[in-house]
Design an enzyme around this catalytic site. Sequence first.
Site, PDB file in Angstrom:
ATOM      1  N   GLY A 175       0.860  -1.176   0.000  1.00  0.00           N
ATOM      2  CA  GLY A 175       0.000   0.000   0.000  1.00  0.00           C
ATOM      3  C   GLY A 175       0.895   1.224   0.000  1.00  0.00           C
ATOM      4  O   GLY A 175       2.094   1.113   0.173  1.00  0.00           O
ATOM      5  N   CYS A 176       0.333   2.406  -0.215  1.00  0.00           N
ATOM      6  CA  CYS A 176       1.222   3.539  -0.419  1.00  0.00           C
ATOM      7  C   CYS A 176       0.534   4.882  -0.260  1.00  0.00           C
ATOM      8  O   CYS A 176      -0.674   4.980  -0.177  1.00  0.00           O
ATOM      9  CB  CYS A 176       1.805   3.528  -1.829  1.00  0.00           C
ATOM     10  SG  CYS A 176       2.618   2.007  -2.243  1.00  0.00           S
ATOM     11  N   ALA A 177       1.387   5.937  -0.292  1.00  0.00           N
ATOM     12  CA  ALA A 177       0.919   7.307  -0.438  1.00  0.00           C
ATOM     13  C   ALA A 177       1.566   7.875  -1.698  1.00  0.00           C
ATOM     14  O   ALA A 177       2.724   7.578  -1.969  1.00  0.00           O
ATOM     15  CB  ALA A 177       1.361   8.121   0.766  1.00  0.00           C
TER      16      ALA A 177
END
Lengths: 364, 495, 242
Positions: free
Chosen positions: A12-14
């Site tokens: 997952g990430c930003a």
Amino acid sequence: MKKEGEVRISSGCAICGIFCRDGRRIPGSVIRESIRVMHNRSNGLGGGFAGYGIYPQYSDKYALHIFYSDFAAREETERMLDQYFDIINLSKIPTRQVDAIRDVPLIWRYFVSPLPHRIQDSQLDEDEYTAQAMIRISCAVKGAYVVSYGKNMGVFKAVGYPEDVAEFYRIEEYEGYAWTAHGRYPTNTPGWWGGAHPFSILDLSVVHNGEISSYDANRRAVEMYGYSCNLMTDTEVIAYILDYLVRKQGLSYRESAEVIATPFWSTIEMKDGYDKARLSYLRNMFSSFLVTGPFSILVGFDGGMMALNDRLKLRSLVAAEKGRTVYFSSEEAAIRVIEPEPDRIWAPRGGEPVIVTLDKEALR
Amino acid sequence: MKSSRYRIICYDDCIGCGRCASECSFDAITMKDHHPVFRHENCVDCQRCVELCPRGALSITRNPNRFRSHAVFSEDAIKEIRLQAETGGVLLSSMGSDADAVPVYFDKMLLNASQVTNPSIDPLREPMESVTFLGSRPEKVERLPDGTLADNLPPHLELSVPIMFSAMSYGAISLEVHKALAKAASKLGTYWNTGEGGLHESLRPYCPNTIVQVASGRFGVHADYLNSAAAVEIKIGQGAKPGIGGHLTGRKIVGDVSRTRMIPEGLDAISPAPHHDIYSIEDLSQLVMSIKEVTGFRKPVIVKVAAVHNIAPIASGIARSGADIIAIDGFRGGTGAAPKRIRDNVGIPLELAVAAVDQRLREEKIRDRVSLIASGGIRNSSDVAKAIALGADAVSIGTASLCALGCHLCASCHTGRCAWGIASQDPALTSRLDPDKGAEALVNLVNAWTSEIKEMMGGMGINSIEALRGNRLALRGVGLNEKELEILGIKHAGE
Amino acid sequence: MKEADLRKNNEEEVRSIISEVSNGGDGMLTGCLGQRYLGCGLRSGRLYLKGTPGNGLAAYLEGGSVYVDGNAQDAAADTMNDGLVAIKGSAGDALSYGMRGGRVYVLGSTGYRTGVHMKAYKDRKSVLVIGGRTGSFLGEYLAGGVIIVLGLSGEGPITGYFCGNGMYAGTIYLRTDDIPKCLSDSLSVHAVDDDEKETSIMPFVREFASLFSLDAEKIMESRFIAIEADGSVARGQHYAAV
């Protein structure tokens, strides 16, 4: 434990991005402050930045950023570079001591031009020639990893939180008309710098949030066209698909978005005229490049940026505008922190790309 | 007296109505003084009498008598030797191989599902797409002078679900079956396939959902037949009997079968082993292009081959022949009649063939030139999903569709006495099958499978069938060795 | 008659001739050199060809006529349904494969596997007359129709080995006294009497002769043998149902 590329790691990430349509160059500290707000979306196992317009003095040269695990890898790589390119300038990329950043490889930068007679012999155009040479280096030289090789752009990435990565690379010392940033939350601890994002090929760079469910269908399709997905990440396969569609098939970014986030057939059915014909054609022609599952991506390219969500909009993505500057981010807060009063702020719809390019006057 | 394989057992519930005797088409049951009399040696275990007995008073068991057991020479092996010693004949059987020494790889692969890192999708409430296009795709896009995209796609078949009905010829099966298949295909938005026996006049209305076949016998093949269909399939081989031709005996060439095949009544219909105008790959290309020529390049051309050892290079050759679609029929594919030794010993399992072909076409960068249809022993929706994840664009079902119409795999098709009215031309038997009810059963079956496939896709977070195609990370093997995993291109469970 | 030379790159002109013929008219293409599928599926009209047309000549022919002044290559008259093909020259392998109706006349000789699996159905009866000689496997799997080989030109036996292998209907007439070598047990051979000659062979030889300006009566002076399937040999015993 297997490192990235030997095994597929989901994460997952930003993500966030800034684009100045008027060509104004802003320091990397701005994007650093933006991504810092989304600290909680990352877990310290990867962060990175792509900047465009950062090397104006060498704007017509390919800017290579390369990681080496040791001196021997550098020697061997430079020997290979000498065979293919005229090296105009080479140096270590300046960094500063940051406690949180460890296992630092040797990080070098080169500005190069392909050797004209070698291009001629290869029957390739300059871009394809360079891309193939870079892929060869990453594959053939043990301990060498080419991070980016576009013109007037560069990727800075490491294992760590993105704000620490920015400190490490002294990102505030670069100025660009476009920036993207990425903070990563992988589901294991690979501890390998190559696995961090953005991922780039020539001037095209991708940062991505989500995990796609069509991965292997996409990978096996794009590998048919000479790409090799060594990192086994979503970002890498999306970058290759876009490169294939845009550079090799000649589609526009908008058309490419209509391939990878194609509307449902029921939606296409409701359109008419050329819209319907084009969408049906693209979906059928490139059916293996439909990307399903959650994703939001920011694609940087020479003179432009594209933001795109999957067609169900399973990931968050916010866009904003202030004057000639456009902002994208996983969270609104990351925009507000650098631009508290945007003229407009909105959430792009699933599957509908937002594409921004430099104003005519801003093009050199 | 010949020993019987099965024993029919009648319980006290019998009321002597005689239904069983009138239903039995194998002369295993007759009535005497309101009591059924059994000739067990004639029973083929087709289960017709059992299912239609109004009292549930019948059951069929294996004859408890058995030969002395031997690890190598089984009872069946000995019986076959004795039969051949007696007749001097080639052993003939029907339906697909049940050779249990050959693994069913579908059963050794497991599907993936999403947990946490990406979401699963509820197919009942969110869009879930199963539309599939079969056909060739050009290498590059082209643009018109105004910059818009030109439609340079060759003709495609559009399937609302990636499941079609396999080729089964009129003559081998009854017109009632053809009618049921045609109606169902048309209702479902998919395709049925005439097989090599031609297209019966009454089925013309279903042409838009019909694939016509050109086999080595060229029965019923003429320009109008080719032009009437949605696509034309050149049958090179079938999984049940690779390399073997066909022989429909003259007693099945009656009435409409003769008319549809365009051969005289009572005359045998022989399909030569090869097409005698195809002795090499460039000859295949010649036939493909001649069909395109006579159909004005408006019909996709399918080439159907049996899965054999060299299937990957063969498929590569077909992909370069101008064909739009390759149909691969695996080891377990069904048949109306095939030499048993061929059926049980020639060819390779479908799963390995599809995996090898898909991979090879990708390595040669020609996967987009053709679509792949997988058939041969597909029993349920998970087999379909697994075949697609291995690389097939769509599947065809033959045996499963016949089961929906009543078939119990008694493997007596070659007798022409099918009690379910499927593999027969006897009006007394074929009238047992109501094409409308049959079509309904087929529609139900495919709809049920489609729902299940959508559930599986949803679980994996995939909402469009093309994102499952060739998506081998959706599969994991269980109990497979390294080589098998390598050929299937999948990892072992737990990896 | 409209005419076009295939050696010149004049697609428009060629197309207009094909469409003229398709509409029932006459047309000629000269300079043929390997162009495939000429006359494919033609329903009416007369197509005249000069040169060496390519494979698949007159495939699926549905009723038109195709005249060739030259040699035909492989797979001519493939799966032909009706109409006429006349070749003033030779033909290659696999001529008239799976042909169901119409007439094919070849002045010269033909290759291997001539007339394999030809058929007849109702008013359709495939007829193949060869002026010269044929290669092996003539009329293999023959399921109906008539093949007549005249042996007017060429050297050696009138046909090769394995003539009529696996045939189960139809007739092969050979203008010779010599029974072909390697004839299968399931075939019968008889000398053709005058009646059979007159009714079964003469009508086709007459058309053949008139097409190529030959004397039919003179051709028919010679003796013929006929090869047919022997109905007394049963096939079913080949199998034993498990």
